[in-house]
Scaffold this motif. Sequence first.
Motif, mmCIF file in Angstrom:
data_model
loop_
_atom_site.group_PDB
_atom_site.id
_atom_site.type_symbol
_atom_site.label_atom_id
_atom_site.label_comp_id
_atom_site.label_asym_id
_atom_site.label_seq_id
_atom_site.Cartn_x
_atom_site.Cartn_y
_atom_site.Cartn_z
ATOM 1 N N ASP A 225 5.620 12.147 -2.258
ATOM 2 C CA ASP A 225 4.540 11.165 -2.146
ATOM 3 C C ASP A 225 3.448 11.592 -3.125
ATOM 4 N N HIS B 82 -0.677 13.534 5.068
ATOM 5 C CA HIS B 82 -1.135 12.167 5.325
ATOM 6 C C HIS B 82 -0.572 11.680 6.648
ATOM 7 N N LYS C 125 -5.566 5.249 -7.010
ATOM 8 C CA LYS C 125 -6.307 6.525 -6.988
ATOM 9 C C LYS C 125 -6.425 7.026 -8.433
ATOM 10 N N HIS D 36 -1.821 10.612 -4.583
ATOM 11 C CA HIS D 36 -3.053 11.140 -5.175
ATOM 12 C C HIS D 36 -2.900 11.537 -6.637
ATOM 13 N N THR E 56 0.467 5.375 -4.448
ATOM 14 C CA THR E 56 -0.501 4.282 -4.472
ATOM 15 C C THR E 56 -0.786 4.017 -5.944
ATOM 16 N N SER F 190 0.850 -1.199 0.000
ATOM 17 C CA SER F 190 0.000 0.000 0.000
ATOM 18 C C SER F 190 0.882 1.243 0.000
ATOM 19 N N GLY F 191 0.225 2.393 -0.085
ATOM 20 C CA GLY F 191 0.969 3.655 -0.042
ATOM 21 C C GLY F 191 1.677 3.842 1.295
ATOM 22 N N SER F 192 1.030 3.411 2.372
ATOM 23 C CA SER F 192 1.645 3.543 3.695
ATOM 24 C C SER F 192 2.910 2.695 3.783
ATOM 25 N N ALA G 153 0.502 15.243 -0.619
ATOM 26 C CA ALA G 153 -0.673 15.507 0.197
ATOM 27 C C ALA G 153 -1.842 14.605 -0.168
ATOM 28 N N SER G 154 -2.808 14.589 0.748
ATOM 29 C CA SER G 154 -4.055 13.850 0.502
ATOM 30 C C SER G 154 -5.203 14.801 0.181
HETATM 31 C C1 LIG Z 1 -0.616 11.172 0.137
HETATM 32 C C2 LIG Z 1 -0.912 9.779 0.572
HETATM 33 N N1 LIG Z 1 0.106 8.970 0.899
HETATM 34 C C3 LIG Z 1 -0.090 7.702 1.304
HETATM 35 C C4 LIG Z 1 -1.360 7.173 1.382
HETATM 36 C C5 LIG Z 1 -1.529 5.792 1.928
HETATM 37 O O1 LIG Z 1 -2.040 4.894 1.040
HETATM 38 P P1 LIG Z 1 -2.696 3.528 1.537
HETATM 39 O O2 LIG Z 1 -4.057 3.855 2.011
HETATM 40 O O3 LIG Z 1 -2.654 2.662 0.307
HETATM 41 O O4 LIG Z 1 -1.823 2.987 2.621
HETATM 42 C C6 LIG Z 1 -2.456 7.965 1.034
HETATM 43 C C7 LIG Z 1 -3.819 7.410 1.105
HETATM 44 O O5 LIG Z 1 -4.802 8.026 1.192
HETATM 45 C C8 LIG Z 1 -2.225 9.298 0.625
HETATM 46 O O6 LIG Z 1 -3.239 10.120 0.312
#
Ligand SMILES: Cc1ncc(COP(=O)(O)O)c(C=O)c1O
Length: 411
Positions: free
Chosen positions: A197, A122, A226, A200, A223, A93-95, A171-172
């Motif tokens: 990052d 985030h 999105k 988005h 990710t 995942s992104g995290s 950013a998110s």
């Molecule tokens: C900027 C940003 N980085 C990382 C993530 C994390 O992604 P994930 O939900 O796949 O762990 C998000 C998810 O919303 C995000 O908006």
Amino acid sequence: MNQLQKTDPEIYTIIEQEKKRQQKQINLIASENYASKAILEATGSVLTNKYAEGYPGKRYYAGCEHVDSAEQLAIERCKKLFSVHHANVQPHSGSQANMGVMFAALKPGDTILGMSLAEGGHLTHGHPINFSGVFYNNVQYKVHPETNMLDYDEIEKIALECKPKLIIAGASAYSRIIDFEKFAYIAKKVKALLLADIAHIAGLIAANMHPTPVGHADFITSTTHKTLRGPRGGLIMCRKEWAEKIDKAIMPGIQGGPFMNVIAAKAVCFKEALQPNFKEYQQQIIKNAKVMAQEFIALGYDIVTGGTDNHLFIVDLRTKNINGRLAEQILEKVGITVSRSCIPFDPQKPWITSGIRIGTPAITTRGMQEEQAKEIVRLIDEALQSHDNEKTLHSVTLKITKLAKKHPIYC
Ligand SMILES: Cc1ncc(COP(=O)(O)O)c(C=O)c1O
């Protein structure tokens, strides 16, 4: 009757209900999209059965020849799509992608400088309750209190004071262009590494609709689900000198076996994103977002930063005497899903919020254009203004259902 229906009718029914929900509702959640049937097929394939710890050609398991080919394709296509030297397509995942970069580049206690969650960043950019805020000394930047835009002078000032080891740009919930070149200038000045990052805006970057961080950032995370419209997952791209450390940080550092079905689906996603019509799709996402923001303004709403350059924007609902949580609930009732969102320096608690975040990737995938985008804004306004009038809410629901039916997800 299909096999799932026979084996597990409860889960089968839940999936069917979710399918209907997705068809029926208009989705304005900026971080969601509808992956193609080809991507769904790859995700649901026998590749899910395969263990493949390691990387193509260097696995800790036998029988990896075919999954090696899938991962190699995903890597090559990702590199081509973003014009990068190295890509790791294994983060779940992104995290995990962000965690992988920090594990590769930092030691516990090092200082990181990221955008605060409440202002659009985030959790993984240094929030105190996230691993990034627990294991590292986190310093956060906000936006300019008047323009609500990134204030590069202020970020530079904070960086000079706190001397971070890593600066995070991304950013998110930020609707304006992110100037990665300026971030790189600041990072260089304070001898920090730069992580972009692009979770988005990856689709926009891939289609050249947003300036790329390539050439400016040491690491780029994203990710794939999105704006990029792939399967749920993450990825890391980096400069040559970091390739080995990044790969080791992901496996064995923080992950075990990669999800080979998802990696194959990522390969399909990158192939789709390399097609000429992907650029048209991304252009339409932005057109739809701009027209929606304008329509909200015409109806007397405040939009954070006054508009948008990308796929999303934040509506400040304070002039309408309604909070984000209530707006989210009213809109769900009429068949529109949005995320409640903090506005910069929000007086409300994060659980309540003063705003909603509106994103256009999903409606654009359904083929909706400016006309439908404007209609949706008018229906949102109608629902919010008359939320205690059941008759109005019913009439809005019917209109939303009709619009959704006219633009099916999978034709
Ligand atoms: C900027 C940003 N980085 C990382 C993530 C994390 O992604 P994930 O939900 O796949 O762990 C998000 C998810 O919303 C995000 O908006």
